[in-house]
Design an enzyme around this catalytic site. Structure first.
Site, PDB file in Angstrom:
ATOM      1  N   ASP A 148      -0.801  -0.950  -3.964  1.00 18.27           N
ATOM      2  CA  ASP A 148      -1.414  -2.109  -3.299  1.00 18.27           C
ATOM      3  C   ASP A 148      -1.480  -3.151  -4.698  1.00 18.27           C
ATOM      4  OD1 ASP A 148      -1.503  -1.233  -1.218  1.00 18.27           O
ATOM      5  OD2 ASP A 148      -3.848  -0.947  -0.841  1.00 18.27           O
TER       6      ASP A 148
ATOM      7  N   CYS B 124       0.971  -3.781   8.050  1.00 16.35           N
ATOM      8  CA  CYS B 124       2.247  -4.353   7.230  1.00 16.35           C
ATOM      9  C   CYS B 124       3.440  -3.525   7.387  1.00 16.35           C
ATOM     10  CB  CYS B 124       1.605  -4.408   5.874  1.00 16.35           C
ATOM     11  SG  CYS B 124       0.741  -5.890   5.784  1.00 16.35           S
TER      12      CYS B 124
ATOM     13  N   LYS C 149     -11.764  -3.740   1.733  1.00 15.71           N
ATOM     14  CA  LYS C 149     -11.423  -3.681   3.062  1.00 15.71           C
ATOM     15  C   LYS C 149     -10.864  -2.074   3.456  1.00 15.71           C
ATOM     16  CE  LYS C 149      -6.837  -4.396   3.893  1.00 15.71           C
ATOM     17  NZ  LYS C 149      -6.218  -3.555   4.674  1.00 15.71           N
ATOM     18  N   ASN C 150     -10.468  -1.503   2.875  1.00 21.37           N
ATOM     19  CA  ASN C 150      -9.716   0.049   2.818  1.00 21.37           C
ATOM     20  C   ASN C 150     -11.133   0.855   2.997  1.00 21.37           C
ATOM     21  OD1 ASN C 150      -7.377  -1.190   3.008  1.00 21.37           O
ATOM     22  ND2 ASN C 150      -6.592  -0.416   1.252  1.00 21.37           N
TER      23      ASN C 150
ATOM     24  N   ARG D 155       5.829   4.125   7.561  1.00 21.27           N
ATOM     25  CA  ARG D 155       4.495   4.554   7.888  1.00 21.27           C
ATOM     26  C   ARG D 155       4.301   5.471   9.078  1.00 21.27           C
ATOM     27  NH1 ARG D 155       0.828  -0.476   6.371  1.00 21.27           N
ATOM     28  NH2 ARG D 155      -0.429   1.210   5.456  1.00 21.27           N
TER      29      ARG D 155
ATOM     30  N   ARG E  37      -5.662 -11.181   5.715  1.00 16.06           N
ATOM     31  CA  ARG E  37      -5.948  -9.709   6.282  1.00 16.06           C
ATOM     32  C   ARG E  37      -6.911  -9.056   5.219  1.00 16.06           C
ATOM     33  NH1 ARG E  37      -1.588  -6.720   7.539  1.00 16.06           N
ATOM     34  NH2 ARG E  37      -3.118  -5.129   8.054  1.00 16.06           N
TER      35      ARG E  37
HETATM   36  C1  UD1 Z   1      -3.766   3.455   2.773  1.00 21.39           C
HETATM   37  C2  UD1 Z   1      -4.299   2.115   2.612  1.00 21.39           C
HETATM   38  C3  UD1 Z   1      -3.213   1.374   1.945  1.00 21.39           C
HETATM   39  C4  UD1 Z   1      -2.511   1.904   0.820  1.00 21.39           C
HETATM   40  C5  UD1 Z   1      -1.972   3.225   0.974  1.00 21.39           C
HETATM   41  C6  UD1 Z   1      -1.583   3.953  -0.118  1.00 21.39           C
HETATM   42  C7  UD1 Z   1      -5.909   1.315   4.122  1.00 21.39           C
HETATM   43  C8  UD1 Z   1      -6.549   0.912   5.107  1.00 21.39           C
HETATM   44  N1  UD1 Z   1      -4.635   1.415   3.725  1.00 21.39           N
HETATM   45  O1  UD1 Z   1      -2.615   3.314   3.941  1.00 21.39           O
HETATM   46  O2  UD1 Z   1      -3.449  -0.219   1.657  1.00 21.39           O
HETATM   47  O3  UD1 Z   1      -1.301   1.071   0.348  1.00 21.39           O
HETATM   48  O4  UD1 Z   1      -3.289   3.890   1.616  1.00 21.39           O
HETATM   49  O5  UD1 Z   1      -2.563   4.024  -1.149  1.00 21.39           O
HETATM   50  O6  UD1 Z   1      -6.692   2.430   3.520  1.00 21.39           O
HETATM   51  N2  UD1 Z   1       2.996   9.204   5.390  1.00 21.39           N
HETATM   52  C9  UD1 Z   1       3.836   9.873   6.185  1.00 21.39           C
HETATM   53  N3  UD1 Z   1       3.151  10.549   7.173  1.00 21.39           N
HETATM   54  C10 UD1 Z   1       1.879  10.272   7.584  1.00 21.39           C
HETATM   55  C11 UD1 Z   1       1.135   9.507   6.776  1.00 21.39           C
HETATM   56  C12 UD1 Z   1       1.563   8.799   5.609  1.00 21.39           C
HETATM   57  O7  UD1 Z   1       4.904  10.067   5.809  1.00 21.39           O
HETATM   58  O8  UD1 Z   1       1.301  10.753   8.598  1.00 21.39           O
HETATM   59  C13 UD1 Z   1       3.605   8.392   4.080  1.00 21.39           C
HETATM   60  C14 UD1 Z   1       3.535   6.798   4.415  1.00 21.39           C
HETATM   61  O9  UD1 Z   1       4.671   6.498   4.998  1.00 21.39           O
HETATM   62  C15 UD1 Z   1       3.517   6.433   2.868  1.00 21.39           C
HETATM   63  C16 UD1 Z   1       2.792   7.502   2.242  1.00 21.39           C
HETATM   64  O10 UD1 Z   1       2.658   8.588   3.015  1.00 21.39           O
HETATM   65  O11 UD1 Z   1       5.069   6.446   2.456  1.00 21.39           O
HETATM   66  C17 UD1 Z   1       1.236   7.007   1.884  1.00 21.39           C
HETATM   67  O12 UD1 Z   1       0.679   6.594   3.204  1.00 21.39           O
HETATM   68  P1  UD1 Z   1      -0.905   6.881   3.316  1.00 21.39           P
HETATM   69  O13 UD1 Z   1      -1.358   7.401   1.786  1.00 21.39           O
HETATM   70  O14 UD1 Z   1      -1.156   7.527   4.585  1.00 21.39           O
HETATM   71  O15 UD1 Z   1      -1.324   5.318   3.395  1.00 21.39           O
HETATM   72  P2  UD1 Z   1      -2.281   4.511   4.538  1.00 21.39           P
HETATM   73  O16 UD1 Z   1      -3.223   5.476   4.993  1.00 21.39           O
HETATM   74  O17 UD1 Z   1      -1.463   3.991   5.721  1.00 21.39           O
END
Ligand code: UD1
Length: 418
Positions: free
Chosen positions: A306, A116, A22-23, A121, A399
């Site tokens: 995850d 979620c 999915k990701n 986030r 999902r």
């Molecule tokens: C993606 C995955 C999710 C997985 C996560 C970490 C998808 C669709 N989802 O989510 O399943 O759990 O990677 O492996 O691919 N953060 C900030 N600022 C930002 C962006 C992120 O502070 O602008 C923080 C987030 O709040 C979190 C951490 O960084 O604490 C990791 O987030 P990120 O790697 O961006 O995860 P996602 O891309 O949302």
């Protein structure tokens, strides 16, 4: 509201075929609008999040055809560069369309994404990176209006944290940039490499994806392409946990072993025998699982956040005390109160450390899924528990896991959707 009813205590034995990731599929589908023409994407899982991504693509003017696990996107006549709030709220990944639309049109209008509730986030890293590429972003009444009057400029971006989503957004926006974009401290997840592989097939010039420094030469001529999504390493670990929790043996076919190494090491520490034969990963459970003294979630190639809830469900009945530290998200223990309802002995310290005292057996209860992976963890726990468990709010599970109950029934579980 649909529920899953699981009668636990059956030893799972058999084979399942792993779904596509999915990701990986979500950013690749978003990328199809960044390139013009027809893209054929194979191994797309049948999930509600994928349907949400296809709706966004249709909204932008793409033509979509779905044939089983193959999605054909014709983005030739895409014309709309804004996404309504309702579509953005469906999932976190909708934010990746921002980079894709900027690459295609040079302007985009989106709202903050949903997804979620596992932490704050924020998207600050995405936005500050885009700003340093010359994108002007105005945030008025929660609408992010983005434009690049002087064009998108390649530059050096050092991420303070290797965010998966920010890395994907920068890669996409930089496709149309003047000059080279360099991302340092980039996310190294396999899904990043899969996105780069698709884009390179479309004509992009991306080097280093899967490593900490990614270089993208902008302004390459891009055309749709054909691609097969990588297998879902998180769903693979879910089925491994199903075997582990029920004292069973499950073969998962179509895995990429390399992507699973961080998870395999945790399952081995818990006493599972893991073997790999002819593209199948076989997990054989011990009589009783052992504790994992210390497990920390980390960015790839560390243990994936995850898979944290799923492994916690498994360790709830292991011999001894396991300590799990969640390092990626602030609020990713929402499955804990539900596991406690089933008889687990877990306490949380400092908000991010779970101390799991293994009990002999969990007992069926009425529980509720609060997020995608937390919901799958409840199903894993229920399979190993005595008596009946009823899981509510299973749209979260839908999902991420395709046809969970069919796969589990095939392995010998007593599970139905009501
Ligand atoms: C993606 C995955 C999710 C997985 C996560 C970490 C998808 C669709 N989802 O989510 O399943 O759990 O990677 O492996 O691919 N953060 C900030 N600022 C930002 C962006 C992120 O502070 O602008 C923080 C987030 O709040 C979190 C951490 O960084 O604490 C990791 O987030 P990120 O790697 O961006 O995860 P996602 O891309 O949302």
């Amino acid at each position: 509201m649909k529920k899953l009813v699981i009668n636990g205590g059956k030893v799972l034995d058999g084979k399942i075929i792993l779904q596509g990731s999915k990701n990986s599929a979500l950013p690749i589908l978003a990328a199809t609008v960044a390139v013009s023409g027809i893209s054929v994407i194979h191994n797309c899982p049948m999930l509600t999040d994928i349907s949400a991504a296809l709706k966004i693509l249709e909204h932008t003017g793409c033509k979509i055809k779905r044939e089983g696990h193959t999605v054909i996107v014709d983005s030739t006549s895409a014309y709309r560069c804004s996404i309504p709030e309702k579509m953005m709220r469906e999932m976190r990944s909708s934010i990746i369309f921002l980079g894709a639309l900027l690459a295609r049109f040079g302007v985009a209008q989106v709202t903050p994404p949903g997804g979620c509730e596992i932490g704050l986030r924020p998207i600050d890293l995405h936005l500050s990176a885009l700003r340093s590429m010359g994108v002007e972003i105005s945030d008025c009444a929660c609408v992010l209006a983005c434009k690049a009057p002087q064009g998108i400029k390649g530059c050096h971006i050092n991420l303070v944290f290797p965010s998966v989503g920010a890395t994907e957004n920068i890669m996409l926006a930089s496709l149309s940039a003047h000059g080279e974009t360099v991302i340092s401290n980039a996310a190294r997840e396999p899904e990043i490499k899969d996105l780069a592989d698709f884009l390179n097939k479309c004509g992009a010039e991306i080097k280093g994806a899967g490593q900490s420094v990614i270089r993208i030469k902008g302004s390459a001529k891009l055309k749709g392409s054909e691609h097969t999504i990588i297998p879902d390493r998180i769903v693979a670990s879910t089925y491994m946990a199903c075997a582990a929790c029920t004292g069973g043996k499950v073969a998962v076919s179509g895995v990429c072993k390399e992507h699973l190494l961080p998870a395999i090491s945790a399952f081995e520490t818990a006493g599972c025998n893991i073997s790999f034969k002819n593209g199948e990963l076989i997990t054989k459970a011990p009589k009783r699982l052992s504790r994992i003294k210390s497990l920390r979630t980390m960015p790839y190639p560390g243990f994936p956040t995850d898979s944290q809830a799923i492994v916690m469900a498994m360790l709830a009945t292991a011999d001894g005390t396991s300590i799990i530290t969640e390092k990626i998200f602030e609020n990713r223990f929402r499955h804990v109160p539900e596991l406690i309802k089933m008889g687990a002995d877990i306490r949380i310290e400092d908000g991010c450390v779970a101390i799991v005292e293994g009990v002999r057996r969990l007992k069926g209860a009425c529980v509720s899924a609060s997020d995608l992976r937390g919901g799958s963890a409840l199903a894993v726990a229920a399979l190993g528990a005595e008596d009946e468990t009823v899981i509510d709010n299973i749209y979260h599970i839908d999902r991420g896991c395709e046809a969970l109950e069919q796969s589990l029934s095939q392995l010998g579980a007593e599970i139905k959707r009501v």
